[in-house]
Enzyme design. Structure first.
Site, PDB file in Angstrom:
ATOM      1  N   LYS A 168      30.560  55.680  53.681  1.00  0.00           N
ATOM      2  CA  LYS A 168      31.164  54.441  53.160  1.00  0.00           C
ATOM      3  C   LYS A 168      30.493  53.220  53.785  1.00  0.00           C
ATOM      4  O   LYS A 168      30.345  52.193  53.124  1.00  0.00           O
ATOM      5  CB  LYS A 168      32.674  54.431  53.395  1.00  0.00           C
ATOM      6  CG  LYS A 168      33.408  55.396  52.477  1.00  0.00           C
ATOM      7  CD  LYS A 168      34.912  55.193  52.460  1.00  0.00           C
ATOM      8  CE  LYS A 168      35.567  56.113  51.435  1.00  0.00           C
ATOM      9  NZ  LYS A 168      37.025  56.036  51.405  1.00  0.00           N
ATOM     10  N   LYS A 198      31.366  63.683  45.313  1.00  0.00           N
ATOM     11  CA  LYS A 198      32.767  63.971  44.998  1.00  0.00           C
ATOM     12  C   LYS A 198      33.363  62.907  44.078  1.00  0.00           C
ATOM     13  O   LYS A 198      32.962  61.738  44.131  1.00  0.00           O
ATOM     14  CB  LYS A 198      33.596  64.125  46.271  1.00  0.00           C
ATOM     15  CG  LYS A 198      34.073  62.844  46.891  1.00  0.00           C
ATOM     16  CD  LYS A 198      35.178  63.084  47.918  1.00  0.00           C
ATOM     17  CE  LYS A 198      35.626  61.728  48.430  1.00  0.00           C
ATOM     18  NZ  LYS A 198      37.040  61.506  48.457  1.00  0.00           N
ATOM     19  N   LYS A 212      38.027  57.511  43.854  1.00  0.00           N
ATOM     20  CA  LYS A 212      38.732  56.372  43.257  1.00  0.00           C
ATOM     21  C   LYS A 212      37.918  55.104  43.348  1.00  0.00           C
ATOM     22  O   LYS A 212      37.919  54.276  42.465  1.00  0.00           O
ATOM     23  CB  LYS A 212      40.028  56.110  44.032  1.00  0.00           C
ATOM     24  CG  LYS A 212      41.153  57.035  43.738  1.00  0.00           C
ATOM     25  CD  LYS A 212      42.420  56.445  44.333  1.00  0.00           C
ATOM     26  CE  LYS A 212      43.066  57.400  45.297  1.00  0.00           C
ATOM     27  NZ  LYS A 212      42.592  57.254  46.679  1.00  0.00           N
TER      28      LYS A 212
HETATM   29  N1  AQP Z   1      37.228  64.753  44.724  1.00  0.00           N
HETATM   30  C1  AQP Z   1      38.278  65.273  45.329  1.00  0.00           C
HETATM   31  N2  AQP Z   1      38.569  66.589  45.212  1.00  0.00           N
HETATM   32  C2  AQP Z   1      39.664  67.137  45.814  1.00  0.00           C
HETATM   33  N3  AQP Z   1      40.531  66.410  46.568  1.00  0.00           N
HETATM   34  C3  AQP Z   1      40.284  65.095  46.704  1.00  0.00           C
HETATM   35  N4  AQP Z   1      40.926  64.115  47.357  1.00  0.00           N
HETATM   36  C4  AQP Z   1      40.261  62.952  47.181  1.00  0.00           C
HETATM   37  N5  AQP Z   1      39.176  63.131  46.435  1.00  0.00           N
HETATM   38  C5  AQP Z   1      39.161  64.455  46.111  1.00  0.00           C
HETATM   39  C6  AQP Z   1      42.177  64.313  48.104  1.00  0.00           C
HETATM   40  O1  AQP Z   1      43.131  63.396  47.609  1.00  0.00           O
HETATM   41  C7  AQP Z   1      43.998  62.996  48.675  1.00  0.00           C
HETATM   42  C8  AQP Z   1      44.102  61.509  48.712  1.00  0.00           C
HETATM   43  O2  AQP Z   1      42.831  60.932  48.967  1.00  0.00           O
HETATM   44  P1  AQP Z   1      42.744  59.466  49.552  1.00  0.00           P
HETATM   45  O3  AQP Z   1      43.378  58.538  48.637  1.00  0.00           O
HETATM   46  O4  AQP Z   1      43.288  59.452  50.908  1.00  0.00           O
HETATM   47  O5  AQP Z   1      41.255  59.079  49.666  1.00  0.00           O
HETATM   48  P2  AQP Z   1      39.921  59.822  49.622  1.00  0.00           P
HETATM   49  O6  AQP Z   1      39.996  61.195  50.158  1.00  0.00           O
HETATM   50  O7  AQP Z   1      38.880  58.947  50.230  1.00  0.00           O
HETATM   51  O8  AQP Z   1      39.797  59.930  48.054  1.00  0.00           O
HETATM   52  P3  AQP Z   1      39.158  59.029  46.976  1.00  0.00           P
HETATM   53  O9  AQP Z   1      39.889  59.272  45.727  1.00  0.00           O
HETATM   54  O10 AQP Z   1      37.720  59.246  46.981  1.00  0.00           O
HETATM   55  O11 AQP Z   1      39.477  57.544  47.391  1.00  0.00           O
HETATM   56  P4  AQP Z   1      38.527  56.422  47.929  1.00  0.00           P
HETATM   57  O12 AQP Z   1      37.446  56.305  46.899  1.00  0.00           O
HETATM   58  O13 AQP Z   1      39.415  55.245  48.008  1.00  0.00           O
HETATM   59  O14 AQP Z   1      38.002  56.851  49.245  1.00  0.00           O
HETATM   60  C9  AQP Z   1      43.394  63.577  49.964  1.00  0.00           C
HETATM   61  O15 AQP Z   1      44.113  64.726  50.320  1.00  0.00           O
HETATM   62  C10 AQP Z   1      41.987  63.933  49.565  1.00  0.00           C
HETATM   63  O16 AQP Z   1      41.493  65.023  50.309  1.00  0.00           O
END
Ligand code: AQP
Length: 322
Positions: free
Chosen positions: A109, A190, A193
């Site tokens: 990031k 991956k 969001k």
């Molecule tokens: N691609 C993914 N596959 C499986 N699990 C996923 N999680 C996130 N992306 C995937 C799981 O969703 C939960 C919440 O995630 P988060 O909101 O804490 O943030 P993150 O892991 O950083 O997910 P994002 O969606 O990619 O958000 P941003 O872009 O904001 O960083 C967690 O349990 C995570 O493992």
């Protein structure tokens, strides 16, 4: 058994979040489970204040629509319980700079952001505080959080050795399939969001036509051989994992049932739409009932505050704060 997990209001819920985390939360929730919209974590990104507020409410509604039942589990917003930030400071004084700079997600990031915030470096400590405040036994999360969870365990053990047995040492729980859903257009990255990939990300609230289009256009390969093989066929492996995540089968068993990519994609789109359409409908009803949503968050915060306060006081006293 105490269960805790959280999710950032950093954008719309996608099927990675759903299969990796939220679906397991809904399936295993009990009166001893706490789920948290971690808005403090979202401040590590550039996010407009009004957008953050709206996305927090959107996510609360989406979680309930996806199956979290506030009469069974505790659902709340992180910033409503000030002990999270307070314990995070205590744990920052237990964590080392070296271990935080080694976190893969920080490195990735930080590369994408110019002048990234200190919070991006320290946010895994806040995540450890989130978990440890509730004497959590199990943390159901996607595979991308494995390293952060290991840090939470290390900090709990280090704290307990240094200051006395205060924290339960938690374990992470991953779903049997789809623990790391990849972008449909770029299956080596991956699904996320906060990274814009309109065709590569399926949102839980997407209309059926959008889901169909995205699945149809998902990148596969040209040899046409139906086989579950992440190393050589990541696009196909991702579709098989997603299928397995929705159907409860094993990805290799799904591969054995199909011979053509087109047939797999058609059935996969149908499977996703069948599960997500009722969630989208419930979401629209809930989102229209603003005060009810606030009431749920307030009740959740009150319950969470009670549990978190007890742990925080013990940790603070153990460190010598009076
Ligand atoms: N691609 C993914 N596959 C499986 N699990 C996923 N999680 C996130 N992306 C995937 C799981 O969703 C939960 C919440 O995630 P988060 O909101 O804490 O943030 P993150 O892991 O950083 O997910 P994002 O969606 O990619 O958000 P941003 O872009 O904001 O960083 C967690 O349990 C995570 O493992």
């Amino acid at each position: 058994m105490r269960v805790f997990s959280g999710i950032q209001p950093s954008g719309d819920l996608h099927i990675g979040n759903y299969l990796g985390a939220v679906k397991q939360w809904a399936a295993t929730q009990s009166t001893d489970s706490l789920y948290c919209v971690v808005d403090l974590h979202a401040l590590t990104l550039q996010i407009d204040p009004a957008t953050l507020r709206t996305q927090t409410d959107d996510l609360l509604a989406a979680l309930i629509a996806a199956g979290l039942d506030p009469s069974r589990c505790t659902l709340f917003v992180q910033s409503h319980v000030s002990y999270h930030a307070q314990l995070s400071w205590l744990l920052e004084c237990v964590a080392t700079y070296g271990e935080l700079t080694r976190m893969t997600q920080f490195k990735e990031k930080a590369e994408r952001q110019e002048g990234y915030r200190v919070g991006l470096l320290t946010y895994p400590v806040l995540m450890a505080a989130d978990i440890l405040l509730y004497q959590t036994d199990q943390v159901p999360v996607g595979d991308d959080q494995r390293q952060h969870l290991e840090l939470a365990r290390d900090l709990a053990e280090r704290f307990n050795n240094r200051y006395g047995a205060i924290f339960t040492v938690p374990v992470g729980v991953q779903p049997p399939a789809a623990a790391r859903v990849m972008d449909l257009q770029e299956p080596t990255r991956k699904m996320s969001k906060s990274v814009s990939s309109p065709l590569g990300t399926i949102y839980v609230l997407d209309p059926p036509e959008a889901i169909e289009r995205k699945v149809k256009k998902a990148v596969t390969d040209t040899d046409g051989e139906m086989r579950f093989d992440w190393d050589h066929k990541p696009g196909l492996a991702n579709l098989l994992e997603i299928y397995a995540g929705f159907s409860g089968e094993r990805p290799d068993a799904v591969a054995a049932r199909f011979s053509r990519y087109g047939d797999l994609k058609r059935e996969l789109a149908e499977l996703i739409i069948t599960e997500l359409a009722p969630i989208a409908e419930r979401y629209r009803e809930l989102r229209a009932s603003g005060p009810e949503l606030r009431g749920i968050a307030n009740d959740g915060a009150e319950k969470a505050r009670h549990l978190a306060g007890a742990t925080y006081q013990r940790a603070a006293a153990a460190m010598g704060l009076s």
